[in-house]
Design a protein around this motif. Structure first.
Motif, PDB file in Angstrom:
ATOM      1  N   ALA A  98       1.974   9.694  -5.952  1.00  0.00           N
ATOM      2  CA  ALA A  98       1.222   8.849  -5.732  1.00  0.00           C
ATOM      3  C   ALA A  98      -0.063   9.564  -5.261  1.00  0.00           C
ATOM      4  N   GLU A 112       0.789  -1.216   0.041  1.00  0.00           N
ATOM      5  CA  GLU A 112      -0.085  -0.244   0.059  1.00  0.00           C
ATOM      6  C   GLU A 112       0.745   1.238   0.197  1.00  0.00           C
ATOM      7  N   SER A 132      -5.079   2.628  -2.372  1.00  0.00           N
ATOM      8  CA  SER A 132      -4.003   3.351  -2.852  1.00  0.00           C
ATOM      9  C   SER A 132      -4.071   4.930  -2.157  1.00  0.00           C
ATOM     10  N   ALA A 190      -4.127   8.955  -6.806  1.00  0.00           N
ATOM     11  CA  ALA A 190      -5.155   8.331  -6.112  1.00  0.00           C
ATOM     12  C   ALA A 190      -6.323   9.612  -6.060  1.00  0.00           C
TER      13      ALA A 190
END
Length: 235
Positions: free
Chosen positions: A87, A67, A167, A91
């Protein structure tokens, strides 16, 4: 502070596997920033704290690694990861795309088809109000997540919610850092109420507008976080 002092005593449900339960506890503490970026997670100490062997702890840490919440250095250490801004952006993009369609679909339904979801949404807003009054940001965040989960379940895509959650660790930590800012929690409440009201009024465009407003400010404060906590952020 010793790692054990930052963790609750966990009474394992012996009918369930230990690793997911341990992962849940560690994830909650990481997202709440009780275990901030850079915190070392010694496997032996965690095993002692949770009263298990090192095997389920290893498996829990491996899950958190997938994760993006921890960095695992074999034969060396496991460390809570820094907040990865790219990231978080990915997401956030995925969540916004999904939820815009979800609220439009719900707001396009007949009134009778909304009889179950609307009370649930209002109940989550009420939970957030109580949490805010108590300055309990952990409870506030849990009710926030529950509000959005209700949307996924009502739209018949409940299986997508765990994928979104898996995520979202980086963006969740950014949001948690900003939640105590003046007026932020109140704006979340207003946005949730606006989303629920638009769905109740069966106004798809208004529901999407409220959702966009709700998610628009999520990453606008990244540079402030960089200035306050440069050692916590990367990318």
């Amino acid at each position: 502070m010793d790692i054990a002092d930052r963790l609750p005593t966990l009474r394992l449900d012996r009918s369930r596997q230990a690793a997911p339960q341990i992962a849940d506890v560690l994830r909650e503490r990481i997202l709440a920033l009780d275990l901030p970026p850079g915190t070392v997670l010694p496997r032996a100490e965690l095993a002692e704290r949770f009263g298990v062997s090192q095997t389920p702890v290893r498996d829990a840490l491996t899950q958190l690694g997938t994760e993006g919440l921890v960095d695992i250095f074999p034969q060396h250490a496991t460390i809570v990861s820094r907040i990865d801004v790219p990231a978080a952006l990915r997401a956030h993009f995925l969540r916004r795309a999904l939820e815009l369609e979800i609220v439009r679909e719900l707001a396009s339904r007949k009134a009778a088809d909304l009889a179950v979801v609307l009370p649930l949404l209002q109940a989550r807003v009420a939970e957030q109000k109580r949490a805010l009054a108590a300055t309990d940001y952990g409870a506030f965040t849990r009710a926030d997540h529950a509000f959005h989960r209700e949307l996924y379940e009502a739209a018949g895509v409940a299986e997508l919610w765990p994928l979104i959650r898996q995520s979202s660790g980086h963006v969740d930590r950014l949001r948690r850092l900003n939640l105590p800012a003046r007026g932020k929690a109140q704006s979340v409440l207003r946005d949730h109420q606006a989303i629920a009201d638009a769905i109740a009024a069966r106004k798809p465009d208004a529901a999407q507008t409220a959702l966009r407003t709700h998610l628009a400010g999520t990453l606008t404060f990244v540079e402030q976080v960089r200035l306050r906590h440069p050692e916590w952020v990367t990318g």
